[in-house]
Scaffold this motif. Structure first.
Motif, PDB file in Angstrom:
ATOM      1  N   PRO A 102     -43.497  59.997 -60.192  1.00 20.89           N
ATOM      2  CA  PRO A 102     -42.891  58.678 -60.392  1.00 20.89           C
ATOM      3  C   PRO A 102     -42.880  57.886 -59.079  1.00 20.89           C
ATOM      4  O   PRO A 102     -42.756  58.456 -57.999  1.00 20.89           O
ATOM      5  CB  PRO A 102     -41.474  58.996 -60.844  1.00 20.89           C
ATOM      6  CG  PRO A 102     -41.175  60.326 -60.242  1.00 20.89           C
ATOM      7  CD  PRO A 102     -42.495  61.056 -60.202  1.00 20.89           C
ATOM      8  N   ASN A 103     -43.028  56.573 -59.195  1.00 24.47           N
ATOM      9  CA  ASN A 103     -43.174  55.722 -58.015  1.00 24.47           C
ATOM     10  C   ASN A 103     -41.954  54.851 -57.777  1.00 24.47           C
ATOM     11  O   ASN A 103     -41.377  54.312 -58.707  1.00 24.47           O
ATOM     12  CB  ASN A 103     -44.388  54.808 -58.180  1.00 24.47           C
ATOM     13  CG  ASN A 103     -45.672  55.571 -58.086  1.00 24.47           C
ATOM     14  OD1 ASN A 103     -45.905  56.270 -57.118  1.00 24.47           O
ATOM     15  ND2 ASN A 103     -46.507  55.449 -59.099  1.00 24.47           N
ATOM     16  N   CYS A 104     -41.619  54.720 -56.503  1.00 26.93           N
ATOM     17  CA  CYS A 104     -40.623  53.730 -56.098  1.00 26.93           C
ATOM     18  C   CYS A 104     -40.975  53.256 -54.696  1.00 26.93           C
ATOM     19  O   CYS A 104     -41.583  53.983 -53.914  1.00 26.93           O
ATOM     20  CB  CYS A 104     -39.197  54.269 -56.170  1.00 26.93           C
ATOM     21  SG  CYS A 104     -38.702  55.342 -54.838  1.00 26.93           S
ATOM     22  N   VAL A 105     -40.632  52.006 -54.416  1.00 28.67           N
ATOM     23  CA  VAL A 105     -40.873  51.403 -53.114  1.00 28.67           C
ATOM     24  C   VAL A 105     -39.530  50.916 -52.594  1.00 28.67           C
ATOM     25  O   VAL A 105     -38.780  50.258 -53.316  1.00 28.67           O
ATOM     26  CB  VAL A 105     -41.856  50.209 -53.218  1.00 28.67           C
ATOM     27  CG1 VAL A 105     -42.022  49.525 -51.871  1.00 28.67           C
ATOM     28  CG2 VAL A 105     -43.200  50.661 -53.741  1.00 28.67           C
ATOM     29  N   VAL A 106     -39.221  51.242 -51.346  1.00 27.92           N
ATOM     30  CA  VAL A 106     -37.997  50.787 -50.708  1.00 27.92           C
ATOM     31  C   VAL A 106     -38.381  49.692 -49.731  1.00 27.92           C
ATOM     32  O   VAL A 106     -39.242  49.896 -48.867  1.00 27.92           O
ATOM     33  CB  VAL A 106     -37.289  51.933 -49.954  1.00 27.92           C
ATOM     34  CG1 VAL A 106     -36.033  51.430 -49.268  1.00 27.92           C
ATOM     35  CG2 VAL A 106     -36.974  53.076 -50.896  1.00 27.92           C
ATOM     36  N   ARG A 107     -37.755  48.525 -49.889  1.00 25.06           N
ATOM     37  CA  ARG A 107     -38.035  47.415 -48.980  1.00 25.06           C
ATOM     38  C   ARG A 107     -36.760  47.069 -48.226  1.00 25.06           C
ATOM     39  O   ARG A 107     -35.749  46.709 -48.822  1.00 25.06           O
ATOM     40  CB  ARG A 107     -38.535  46.195 -49.751  1.00 25.06           C
ATOM     41  CG  ARG A 107     -38.917  45.061 -48.802  1.00 25.06           C
ATOM     42  CD  ARG A 107     -39.615  43.946 -49.511  1.00 25.06           C
ATOM     43  NE  ARG A 107     -38.624  43.170 -50.233  1.00 25.06           N
ATOM     44  CZ  ARG A 107     -38.926  42.262 -51.133  1.00 25.06           C
ATOM     45  NH1 ARG A 107     -40.162  42.029 -51.450  1.00 25.06           N
ATOM     46  NH2 ARG A 107     -37.979  41.600 -51.740  1.00 25.06           N
ATOM     47  N   ILE A 108     -36.843  47.216 -46.908  1.00 29.07           N
ATOM     48  CA  ILE A 108     -35.744  46.852 -46.031  1.00 29.07           C
ATOM     49  C   ILE A 108     -36.303  45.803 -45.080  1.00 29.07           C
ATOM     50  O   ILE A 108     -37.108  46.118 -44.214  1.00 29.07           O
ATOM     51  CB  ILE A 108     -35.213  48.060 -45.237  1.00 29.07           C
ATOM     52  CG1 ILE A 108     -34.775  49.170 -46.193  1.00 29.07           C
ATOM     53  CG2 ILE A 108     -34.071  47.642 -44.344  1.00 29.07           C
ATOM     54  CD1 ILE A 108     -34.405  50.457 -45.499  1.00 29.07           C
ATOM     55  N   GLY A 109     -35.884  44.575 -45.262  1.00 29.01           N
ATOM     56  CA  GLY A 109     -36.473  43.484 -44.487  1.00 29.01           C
ATOM     57  C   GLY A 109     -37.934  43.342 -44.860  1.00 29.01           C
ATOM     58  O   GLY A 109     -38.279  43.177 -46.021  1.00 29.01           O
TER      59      GLY A 109
END
Length: 178
Positions: free
Chosen positions: A150-157
């Motif tokens: 399963p895929n997830c992307v974490v975007r911080i700034g």
């Protein structure tokens, strides 16, 4: 937009990006805050994926496109062909989003390979560590990385992190917010 719409003119709008409009992961429009109010601008398919990862809510953007008129109803629609951030400072009365964003794929392939478990574990971990109010979890469509589901992307700034375990995501966010 069909043949019933007549092209009126070129469109050059600058304003504050207020978010996307549409189903989870299948947005077709962006909302733009301009001095005269909010407008919805349709996005072509080739721009949608890039913009979902690069635009930050509250950011000042410039939208170039065309406006079309339905002569029967008088309805005007806007369609973008280019969206770019501007260097202008955002309006003080509209606060930009400072939350981190976690985008979790909710297409069938990822769900079958543990996407539901990933999402619930992620929500539980963030809640346990007191980070749920500082993070937005967004359900997306296919992220085009099905082999690593399963895929997830974490975007911080402006930074993006992929293939991260929920505990590692929580640690990363704790470090960022402290």
């Amino acid at each position: 937009m069909g043949e019933k719409y007549l092209t009126i003119s070129e469109l050059n709008l600058e304003g504050q990006f207020l978010g996307f409009v549409g189903d989870a992961g299948k947005f077709k429009y962006l909302r733009l805050g301009i001095p005269s109010g909010d407008v919805q601008v349709k996005l072509p398919k080739e721009l949608r994926a890039d913009l979902s990862l690069s635009l930050v809510q509250g950011e000042q953007i410039r939208v170039d496109g065309i406006s079309k008129l339905n002569p029967h109803t008088g309805e005007i629609k806007f369609k973008a062909y280019r969206v770019k951030p501007t260097d202008v400072c955002p309006n003080q009365n509209l606060t930009p989003q400072t939350k981190a964003k976690i985008m979790v794929c909710q297409k069938s392939g990822c769900l079958k390979r543990g996407g539901k478990g990933l999402l619930s574990e992620l929500e539980k971990t963030l809640c346990d560590r007191g980070l749920s109010d500082k993070v937005t979890i967004e359900h997306t469509g296919c992220q085009k990385r099905c082999s690593s589901a399963p895929n997830c992307v974490v975007r911080i700034g402006k930074k993006h992190y992929k293939k991260i375990h929920p505990d590692a995501i929580a640690s990363l966010l704790e470090n960022h917010f402290t």
